[in-house]
Every structure is written in structure tokens, then in C-alpha cells.
Motif scaffolding. Structure first.
Motif, PDB file in Angstrom:
ATOM      1  N   PRO A  78     -28.250 -42.821   7.186  1.00 53.87           N
ATOM      2  CA  PRO A  78     -27.922 -41.656   6.353  1.00 53.87           C
ATOM      3  C   PRO A  78     -26.452 -41.656   5.947  1.00 53.87           C
ATOM      4  O   PRO A  78     -25.611 -42.313   6.568  1.00 53.87           O
ATOM      5  CB  PRO A  78     -28.244 -40.474   7.272  1.00 53.87           C
ATOM      6  CG  PRO A  78     -29.218 -41.006   8.260  1.00 53.87           C
ATOM      7  CD  PRO A  78     -28.811 -42.433   8.490  1.00 53.87           C
ATOM      8  N   GLU A 106     -30.859 -38.920   3.640  1.00 56.62           N
ATOM      9  CA  GLU A 106     -31.629 -39.823   4.503  1.00 56.62           C
ATOM     10  C   GLU A 106     -32.445 -40.757   3.616  1.00 56.62           C
ATOM     11  O   GLU A 106     -33.442 -40.348   3.027  1.00 56.62           O
ATOM     12  CB  GLU A 106     -32.570 -39.042   5.406  1.00 56.62           C
ATOM     13  CG  GLU A 106     -31.889 -38.076   6.356  1.00 56.62           C
ATOM     14  CD  GLU A 106     -32.899 -37.231   7.101  1.00 56.62           C
ATOM     15  OE1 GLU A 106     -33.655 -37.792   7.927  1.00 56.62           O
ATOM     16  OE2 GLU A 106     -32.939 -36.017   6.859  1.00 56.62           O
ATOM     17  N   PRO A 109     -36.515 -41.735   5.696  1.00 53.20           N
ATOM     18  CA  PRO A 109     -37.041 -40.801   6.702  1.00 53.20           C
ATOM     19  C   PRO A 109     -38.303 -41.358   7.341  1.00 53.20           C
ATOM     20  O   PRO A 109     -39.107 -42.034   6.691  1.00 53.20           O
ATOM     21  CB  PRO A 109     -37.336 -39.542   5.881  1.00 53.20           C
ATOM     22  CG  PRO A 109     -37.526 -40.026   4.485  1.00 53.20           C
ATOM     23  CD  PRO A 109     -36.609 -41.197   4.325  1.00 53.20           C
ATOM     24  N   ASP A 110     -38.459 -41.080   8.632  1.00 52.50           N
ATOM     25  CA  ASP A 110     -39.601 -41.585   9.391  1.00 52.50           C
ATOM     26  C   ASP A 110     -40.852 -40.782   9.052  1.00 52.50           C
ATOM     27  O   ASP A 110     -40.892 -39.568   9.253  1.00 52.50           O
ATOM     28  CB  ASP A 110     -39.301 -41.490  10.890  1.00 52.50           C
ATOM     29  CG  ASP A 110     -40.417 -42.076  11.731  1.00 52.50           C
ATOM     30  OD1 ASP A 110     -41.356 -41.328  12.065  1.00 52.50           O
ATOM     31  OD2 ASP A 110     -40.346 -43.275  12.038  1.00 52.50           O
ATOM     32  N   ARG A 129     -34.683 -29.937  14.447  1.00 46.42           N
ATOM     33  CA  ARG A 129     -34.692 -31.364  14.104  1.00 46.42           C
ATOM     34  C   ARG A 129     -33.271 -31.888  14.212  1.00 46.42           C
ATOM     35  O   ARG A 129     -32.369 -31.390  13.537  1.00 46.42           O
ATOM     36  CB  ARG A 129     -35.246 -31.561  12.696  1.00 46.42           C
ATOM     37  CG  ARG A 129     -35.252 -33.012  12.209  1.00 46.42           C
ATOM     38  CD  ARG A 129     -35.995 -33.086  10.871  1.00 46.42           C
ATOM     39  NE  ARG A 129     -36.001 -34.425  10.328  1.00 46.42           N
ATOM     40  CZ  ARG A 129     -35.236 -34.815   9.298  1.00 46.42           C
ATOM     41  NH1 ARG A 129     -34.420 -33.948   8.704  1.00 46.42           N
ATOM     42  NH2 ARG A 129     -35.287 -36.054   8.851  1.00 46.42           N
ATOM     43  N   GLU A 130     -33.064 -32.879  15.057  1.00 46.10           N
ATOM     44  CA  GLU A 130     -31.739 -33.460  15.267  1.00 46.10           C
ATOM     45  C   GLU A 130     -31.696 -34.859  14.667  1.00 46.10           C
ATOM     46  O   GLU A 130     -32.537 -35.703  14.975  1.00 46.10           O
ATOM     47  CB  GLU A 130     -31.393 -33.522  16.754  1.00 46.10           C
ATOM     48  CG  GLU A 130     -31.171 -32.157  17.386  1.00 46.10           C
ATOM     49  CD  GLU A 130     -30.614 -32.258  18.790  1.00 46.10           C
ATOM     50  OE1 GLU A 130     -30.512 -33.392  19.310  1.00 46.10           O
ATOM     51  OE2 GLU A 130     -30.278 -31.213  19.376  1.00 46.10           O
ATOM     52  N   LEU A 131     -30.694 -35.103  13.818  1.00 43.23           N
ATOM     53  CA  LEU A 131     -30.536 -36.400  13.160  1.00 43.23           C
ATOM     54  C   LEU A 131     -29.138 -36.931  13.437  1.00 43.23           C
ATOM     55  O   LEU A 131     -28.140 -36.246  13.179  1.00 43.23           O
ATOM     56  CB  LEU A 131     -30.742 -36.252  11.648  1.00 43.23           C
ATOM     57  CG  LEU A 131     -30.442 -37.496  10.814  1.00 43.23           C
ATOM     58  CD1 LEU A 131     -31.567 -38.508  10.966  1.00 43.23           C
ATOM     59  CD2 LEU A 131     -30.239 -37.121   9.345  1.00 43.23           C
ATOM     60  N   ASP A 132     -29.055 -38.156  13.954  1.00 40.38           N
ATOM     61  CA  ASP A 132     -27.781 -38.833  14.144  1.00 40.38           C
ATOM     62  C   ASP A 132     -27.478 -39.595  12.853  1.00 40.38           C
ATOM     63  O   ASP A 132     -28.194 -40.551  12.505  1.00 40.38           O
ATOM     64  CB  ASP A 132     -27.859 -39.794  15.332  1.00 40.38           C
ATOM     65  CG  ASP A 132     -26.499 -40.360  15.716  1.00 40.38           C
ATOM     66  OD1 ASP A 132     -25.674 -40.600  14.809  1.00 40.38           O
ATOM     67  OD2 ASP A 132     -26.262 -40.555  16.926  1.00 40.38           O
ATOM     68  N   VAL A 133     -26.442 -39.171  12.131  1.00 44.06           N
ATOM     69  CA  VAL A 133     -26.177 -39.782  10.830  1.00 44.06           C
ATOM     70  C   VAL A 133     -25.611 -41.187  10.964  1.00 44.06           C
ATOM     71  O   VAL A 133     -25.526 -41.922   9.973  1.00 44.06           O
ATOM     72  CB  VAL A 133     -25.216 -38.902   9.995  1.00 44.06           C
ATOM     73  CG1 VAL A 133     -25.826 -37.549   9.712  1.00 44.06           C
ATOM     74  CG2 VAL A 133     -23.866 -38.752  10.685  1.00 44.06           C
ATOM     75  N   GLY A 136     -29.459 -42.890  11.994  1.00 48.85           N
ATOM     76  CA  GLY A 136     -30.722 -42.324  11.514  1.00 48.85           C
ATOM     77  C   GLY A 136     -31.691 -41.926  12.598  1.00 48.85           C
ATOM     78  O   GLY A 136     -32.818 -41.496  12.293  1.00 48.85           O
ATOM     79  N   CYS A 138     -33.733 -39.794  15.058  1.00 50.47           N
ATOM     80  CA  CYS A 138     -34.140 -38.406  14.836  1.00 50.47           C
ATOM     81  C   CYS A 138     -35.130 -37.979  15.908  1.00 50.47           C
ATOM     82  O   CYS A 138     -35.934 -38.784  16.392  1.00 50.47           O
ATOM     83  CB  CYS A 138     -34.779 -38.279  13.453  1.00 50.47           C
ATOM     84  SG  CYS A 138     -35.005 -36.593  12.877  1.00 50.47           S
ATOM     85  N   THR A 155     -23.963 -35.247  14.176  1.00 55.52           N
ATOM     86  CA  THR A 155     -25.345 -34.814  14.405  1.00 55.52           C
ATOM     87  C   THR A 155     -25.687 -33.639  13.492  1.00 55.52           C
ATOM     88  O   THR A 155     -24.965 -32.640  13.464  1.00 55.52           O
ATOM     89  CB  THR A 155     -25.554 -34.399  15.871  1.00 55.52           C
ATOM     90  OG1 THR A 155     -25.210 -35.489  16.723  1.00 55.52           O
ATOM     91  CG2 THR A 155     -27.005 -34.013  16.116  1.00 55.52           C
TER      92      THR A 155
END
Length: 360
Positions: A78, A106, A109-110, A129-133, A136, A138, A155
Motif C-alpha cells: 500500500p 491498497e 486487497p486480499d 480492520r488493521e492494515l500495515d502499510v 500490506g 491485514c 498502521t
């Protein structure tokens, strides 16, 4: 998560399932007069087709350009994009009043995770929803109504699901109109009515129906500060029972249908019980802004408008009329219909003269 963003999620899943590539764009931070709130979503397909919005349109055009000509979907992780920092950017991208917004894009995305998120939302589970930029990564986890979207530069934490809840006392026609609008505004709707004949005719998909006495049902709902309660039966035996519990709760809004005269009588009755004056004064009555509403749909709009004001702490003196309203009523053949005790928004007892909302 509002209904528009839920549609963005469903559309993105559909594109990915069809074998297309797509990016999810999330508003993570805003400054000034930003056009969309934190958490708002936009989906962009590999051919430039978009669904949802993060601005008035110009930023979307720039993102589409990046997809088509700059390989935005080819990134491995991301990325963060900021619009509107400089005055020329604000003018170029149409940001109002020099507003600024930061987006997380993103590119991959999964799909399985998005499907799981959709299932959780449909089950009315509030989800963080937690996303580590950086890479990616998640994950999804349960949250409560107090959770807020956050972004610390590394995050991204986004909240999805019905963070606001509206409890309606009574399952009549007006409640159906209120429920329809409220669900579009991201409220989880709960309808309480002991009368089976009313509940059986309630035809709003997605609303939770509870047959039982209002006071007992409210005690079982765990009413919190993200809950609004509106009594709409117009039957004091039912409405007052609900209000006795609602006014003691943490609900951010408590309202009841009825004229100003009926509201004064109701407040006097409530003081005879174990409510203090401050609790009784929490009652919004007549419920809804003064819009001259007459039909159930119009009254529902007035009710949701007042809920929105209280939700965002916008003070509104909604029952004052503009100068000349009485003259307007005479010309319209309505003189004497409302008087001092008429309630805008109550059919047969409301004034349809023009009104104005006074904001401090």
C-alpha cells in the motif's frame, strides 16, 4: 460503515471474483473542510472504472490517471497519498476551503479477507480492520461502538459495521419510514412493539423486531451512548413506559412523537416517577426538526435530521418560525390550525408554514 461504503466493498469483491485487478482507497486523515469522512472508501478497477468516492470528483480523476498511466495497481505494498497541502493542489482538485485529505491505496486487497469482512458486517458485527502499510498485512478483529478509525503513518485502523443504533418504539407506518432512512444512514434499527398485529406488518428488511413491553426490552438491549431511542406509538401507555427507561439510560438521543401540549403533559407525568427534572428535560419533544412535515416520509426525514444534529453536536433551535409565517398561513387558508401548541411533523396538528433552522 454507511450503505455507500458497504456497496463499495461488495463491488470490489465482485471485480476480484471476476478475475479483475482492483485497488481499495481509504480516507485515513482529513484537515479542514474535507469532502468525505475518515474511513470512506473508493474502489478502482484495472480499466479505470471507479465505485464510491473520496472527494467531489477531481481526486478520483487523478487516481484513475495513476491506475491507467502510472502503474498504481502494480505496487507490492500500500501507499499513502496526500491531496490539498498546497493552495494550488486545493484549487486543482476541488477541495473546499483549502481542505486536505490523506489516502491509503491498497493495490492488492486480499479477496478472502474482504469476503470475511463482508460476512461480519452482514452479521452486524462491529469489526476493526488493521492494515500495515509497509507490507500490506491485514487482519480483522471484533470492536465495540466506541472504536474510531486511526492512522499513525504505519498502521491503518478502520471500523466497519453498525456503530450507531436506533431503537423505535412502535411498528406503525411512521416507524417503517424512519427505519428505511435510518438504515441508509448506517443505523442498526431495532423495533419494539408488544402488538403482534403491528409487528407482523413491519416490512423493512434488516430491522430487528422485538415483541415485548418497551421498558423490559430496553433493559435487555444494553443501551449505550451510540444509541438513540424514539417513541412513535402515540400511545402514552407504551411510549411513557419506554421513556421511563430511556431517559435514565446513556442514549445520546431520546425523543417522542406528539404535540407541544402533549409533550408538556408527558413531562409532568414522568416527573411523578423516579426521574429527576434533568432527566426529563433530555426528552426531545416533539421529536424531529420543525420542517412543516405532514406525511410519514416527511416526518421521518425531520426525525433523522434532528438525530443527525444531536449525533454531531450541532445546536439547532428548530421550532421557531420566520417573520411573516402567520400571514403566510392566512393566505394559505391554514390560520388557526396550529397555534402555540401545534407540532410540526404531526399530521392533523402541525403547521405547514415555512420555517427556518437557527444555528448557533
Amino acid at each position: 460503515m454507511n450503505s455507500t461504503d458497504l456497496s463499495v466493498l461488495a463491488r470490489c469483491i465482485g471485480w476480484l471474483e471476476a478475475g479483475r485487478r482492483a485497488a481499495l482507497v481509504t480516507v485515513v486523515r482529513t484537515w479542514g473542510s474535507a469532502p468525505r469522512p475518515e474511513g470512506a472508501w473508493l474502489a478502482i478497477r484495472d480499466d479505470g472504472q471507479i465505485f464510491g468516492s473520496v472527494s467531489g470528483g477531481c481526486i478520483e480523476d487523478d487516481l484513475v490517471h495513476r491506475v491507467r498511466h502510472e502503474g498504481l495497481l502494480d505496487a507490492d505494498a500500500p501507499s499513502c497519498v496526500v491531496y490539498g497541502v498546497a493552495k494550488e493542489d486545493a484549487a486543482r482538485f476541488g477541495l473546499p476551503c483549502g481542505g486536505t485529505l490523506e489516502l491509503v491505496v491498497e493495490p492488492r486487497p486480499d479477496l478472502d479477507l474482504l469476503r470475511a469482512l463482508l460476512r461480519r458486517i452482514q452479521a452486524k458485527r462491529i469489526t476493526l480492520r488493521e492494515l500495515d502499510v509497509r507490507d500490506g498485512a491485514c487482519l480483522l478483529r471484533d470492536a465495540d461502538r466506541s472504536a474510531r478509525p486511526e492512522f499513525d503513518g504505519v498502521t491503518m485502523r478502520s471500523v466497519y459495521g453498525p456503530r450507531w443504533r436506533l431503537v423505535l418504539i412502535g411498528a406503525g407506518e411512521l416507524s417503517q419510514c424512519v427505519a428505511q432512512i435510518a438504515m441508509g444512514a448506517d443505523y442498526e434499527v431495532v423495533v419494539i412493539d408488544p402488538r403482534e398485529e403491528f409487528l407482523s406488518g413491519f416490512l423493512v428488511p434488516g430491522a430487528t423486531l422485538i415483541q415485548g413491553m418497551p421498558d423490559d426490552a430496553l433493559l435487555e438491549l444494553d443501551v449505550d451512548a451510540h444509541t438513540a431511542i424514539v417513541a412513535l406509538t402515540h400511545d402514552p401507555k407504551l411510549d411513557d413506559m419506554a421513556l421511563l427507561e430511556a431517559l435514565k439510560s446513556a442514549a445520546f438521543y431520546v425523543g417522542a412523537l406528539g404535540s407541544r401540549r402533549n409533550t408538556r403533559s408527558r413531562k409532568a407525568r414522568l416527573l411523578d416517577f423516579d426521574l429527576c427534572p434533568d432527566e426529563v428535560e433530555r426528552l426531545h419533544g416533539p421529536t424531529g426538526l420543525y420542517l412543516g412535515a405532514r406525511t410519514p416520509a416527511e416526518i421521518a426525514i425531520a426525525i433523522l435530521a434532528e438525530l443527525t444534529c444531536v449525533k454531531y453536536r450541532v445546536p439547532v433551535l428548530q421550532k421557531r418560525e420566520i417573520p411573516g409565517a402567520e400571514l403566510w398561513r392566512r393566505h394559505a387558508g391554514l390560520a388557526g390550525e396550529a397555534g402555540a401548541d401545534g407540532a410540526a411533523g404531526v399530521p392533523g396538528g402541525g403547521c405547514s408554514a415555512p420555517s427556518v433552522q437557527f444555528r448557533e
